[in-house]
Design an enzyme around this catalytic site. Structure first.
Site, short mmCIF file in Angstrom:
data_model
loop_
_atom_site.label_atom_id
_atom_site.label_comp_id
_atom_site.label_asym_id
_atom_site.label_seq_id
_atom_site.Cartn_x
_atom_site.Cartn_y
_atom_site.Cartn_z
N ARG A 53 0.86 -1.19 0.00
CA ARG A 53 0.00 0.00 0.00
C ARG A 53 0.90 1.23 0.00
NH1 ARG A 53 2.51 1.63 3.69
NH2 ARG A 53 1.00 3.28 3.98
N GLY A 54 0.29 2.40 -0.08
CA GLY A 54 1.05 3.64 -0.26
C GLY A 54 1.06 3.96 -1.74
N ALA A 55 0.65 5.19 -2.07
CA ALA A 55 0.47 5.54 -3.48
C ALA A 55 1.71 5.24 -4.34
CB ALA A 55 0.04 7.00 -3.60
N ARG A 90 -7.39 -0.30 -6.88
CA ARG A 90 -7.75 0.71 -5.87
C ARG A 90 -8.00 2.02 -6.60
NH1 ARG A 90 -4.46 1.09 -0.59
NH2 ARG A 90 -6.43 2.08 0.01
N GLN A 202 -2.25 1.95 10.11
CA GLN A 202 -0.96 1.99 9.41
C GLN A 202 0.08 2.80 10.18
OE1 GLN A 202 -3.92 2.71 7.97
NE2 GLN A 202 -4.01 2.00 5.86
N ASP A 243 -2.44 10.88 -1.80
CA ASP A 243 -2.80 9.87 -2.80
C ASP A 243 -3.22 10.48 -4.12
OD1 ASP A 243 -3.27 8.61 0.01
OD2 ASP A 243 -3.03 6.93 -1.38
N ASN A 253 -5.95 12.21 0.89
CA ASN A 253 -5.01 11.40 1.67
C ASN A 253 -5.84 10.57 2.66
OD1 ASN A 253 -2.27 10.62 2.34
ND2 ASN A 253 -2.49 11.77 4.24
N LYS A 254 -5.18 9.73 3.38
CA LYS A 254 -5.84 8.81 4.32
C LYS A 254 -6.90 9.53 5.16
CE LYS A 254 -5.19 5.36 4.61
NZ LYS A 254 -5.99 4.38 3.83
#
Lengths: 364, 364
Positions: A53-55, A90, A202, A243, A253-254
């Site tokens: 995960r993570g853009a 995603r 996370q 993101d 973002n998250k």
């Protein structure tokens, strides 16, 4: 960055050049287990299920996924199908669509026989580029931290971050944490407040893990606590990843990032967004209405996995039986709340004009 | 309110009048188990360990705790010692100190022989008063909800709440949830967004539990999600409880309340604080510097208890071994972010003048 003391990237082609090795991030921090991706289905699953995960990292994983697909079937139809599956794994991070499109545009003009080798080479190039971009974000961002530190000489600088935008979200270095690691190398006394980042935690799992691996002082807090810390002068700067960023500087973002940006603004704390320019989506002008927000499984809210005293990983239920939960995975922080973007090309204000200059460098 | 369909109070003297029966809120929502408090030590422990919690309920529990103490030793010295232990069990909620002081002032002028009976009678009176105050808050607050509903006829009203300021935080009815229950009785279509409220998850466990018991529609969300929902018009009002309110209207409440208040202000969502006037501390003028904020065990952040598939309750670790965590339990929402207070005497603005009128009615 260091994993158990050894310099390590989060994604690498295996020595035989036919599979890809990643860390299974769903098991961190409790278990450090490599995960081998052998075909397209593995890559799609790893992205969708957040084993990676993570853009930035999912972009590079998608490029490797296309190489795995080309290895099995390098026809134009097969690659187009693979690209669609990868890009759809995603929806929010723009890097994913960007990486897939870039790879496809490079591969399709080639004769099918040359595509597999070219796909592997391109994925490796994109991984190297990502590492270089993040290293550059670190060099640009550390100047921000040094400037803040000069205002409080002799005292530890407190940085708050949300989710994980560190080494584990990229190939190496990280985005939001790259300036922190660079500051550590420069000997700047620094401490990181780590939002645990519910529902998938996370922060508590990944950011706490990687900061510990690098030896950076840090403290985990509930997502609820950041505003209180800012009210009491315990946060010198917020740095988060992103993101997707619109042409005007709205930041997806998250989930929860927006709340921290509001608190930063209310308390005069600078709020920085670390952004590789590949995360800029110059076609969008209004983040709130135009960025698709991924809704994830309610079970991520109602249940949680952790480690018991005997070391086993178990999932526990947090709510009464039958309780409904909603799980939007991202939110949008309006540009007006962003102090500046830390990019590989420099630190730029959250304005359409400044971002436009960067946007011209982005290949779409 | 209803527990398994039966009208129930959260705290009651047992029929023999020598012990006190509460619900063990640490086990909810997974197990509904009564807990018997037999002496002063039981009462202090129940407050400190949060077997009972919620500002109004811990005030009444302390009054019963003093009755339990008086039963064992009704001397002035013993009661003063008991009062100090009870008042010190948790520092932030002003109701606790208020209840203890009120009981002590009523008991000490009496001959020691009369004190035990008087203490029991006073605790029962205070419990009845709390239920009546909360019922009145419900009547006052439901008018706010009806007014909001008139703006969107035929559509469900969405209320967001943080932590648990419901029936379980009081003797009956609740504070923030009392208007919700009254609206339900009035047939108003209503849905509650329930912040899970890390680190102790009082929303996901207690608020979800009691709303389900009463049959009120609700959805649990991560604490990070409220701002996103407000940005997208999915919240019509925020209603929270409070643990201490200053003369100027600054509100100490569960950590994270401030972040929701900022988001409400940013999105034009009204932000209400349900407040029994016993929660007003007219001696304080600046919430940020004057209200003591309880810091709780880091383990509440690093570990979490839930129910496994086989029904057992287990505690799991969420962070890498050795990770530091900070756990401030409350934050202060400045008066400027509060739309109004819903009190048993009416809905009043967050101004020193309006609160001053209420303050004169508070016995200190």
């Amino acid at each position: 960055m260091l994993l158990r003391g050894t310099p390590t990237r989060t994604i690498e082609a295996s020595p035989d050049g036919r599979t890809v090795c990643v860390l299974d991030q769903r098991l961190l921090p409790h278990r450090v287990e490599p995960l081998r991706l052998s075909d397209l289905a593995d890559a799609v699953w790893a992205i969708k299920d957040m084993a990676v995960r993570g853009a930035p990292l999912i972009g590079v994983t998608a490029a490797y996924g296309l190489a795995l697909a080309a290895q099995a079937d390098a026809s134009t139809e097969a690659l187009r199908t693979a690209a669609t599956r990868l890009a759809g794994a995603r929806p929010t991070a723009v890097n994913l669509a960007w990486a897939v499109r870039r790879a496809l545009e490079a591969l399709l003009p080639l004769p099918p026989a040359q595509r597999p080798e070219a796909a592997w080479a391109l994925a490796t190039t994109m991984a190297d580029e990502d590492a270089a971009v993040c290293e550059s974000i670190g060099r640009q961002g550390v100047e921000v931290l040094h400037a803040l530190a000069r205002r409080k000489p002799g005292r530890t600088l407190n940085v708050l971050t949300h989710c994980n935008a560190g080494w584990l979200a990229t190939v190496d270095w990280g985005t939001a944490l790259a300036p922190v690691y660079r500051a550590q190398a420069d000997g700047l006394p620094l401490h990181v407040w780590v939002d645990e980042t519910r529902p998938r935690n996370q922060g508590a799992s990944l950011t706490a893990f990687e900061l510990a691996e690098q030896g950076v002082a840090h403290t985990v807090i509930a997502d609820n606590a950041g505003g209180h810390l800012m009210q009491h002068g315990q946060v010198d700067a917020v740095i988060v990843g992103c993101d997707r960023v619109t042409a005007h500087g709205d930041v997806a973002n998250k989930i929860g990032t927006y709340l921290k940006a509001l608190a930063a603004r209310d308390n005069g704390v600078p709020f920085y967004v670390a952004m590789p320019t590949s995360t800029l989506d110059p076609h969008l002008t209004d983040g709130l209405t135009q960025i698709p927000i991924e809704t994830r499984d309610a079970r991520e809210v109602t249940h949680l996995r952790g480690r018991t005293g005997d070391g086993s990983l178990v999932e526990v239920q947090l709510v009464p039986d039958g309780t409904a939960a909603a799980n939007p995975a991202f939110d949008v922080t309006p540009a007006r709340l962003v102090t500046a973007f830390i990019t590989e090309h420099g630190v730029v204000p959250a304005s359409a004009q400044a971002l436009g200059g960067l946007g011209q460098a982005v290949t779409r």
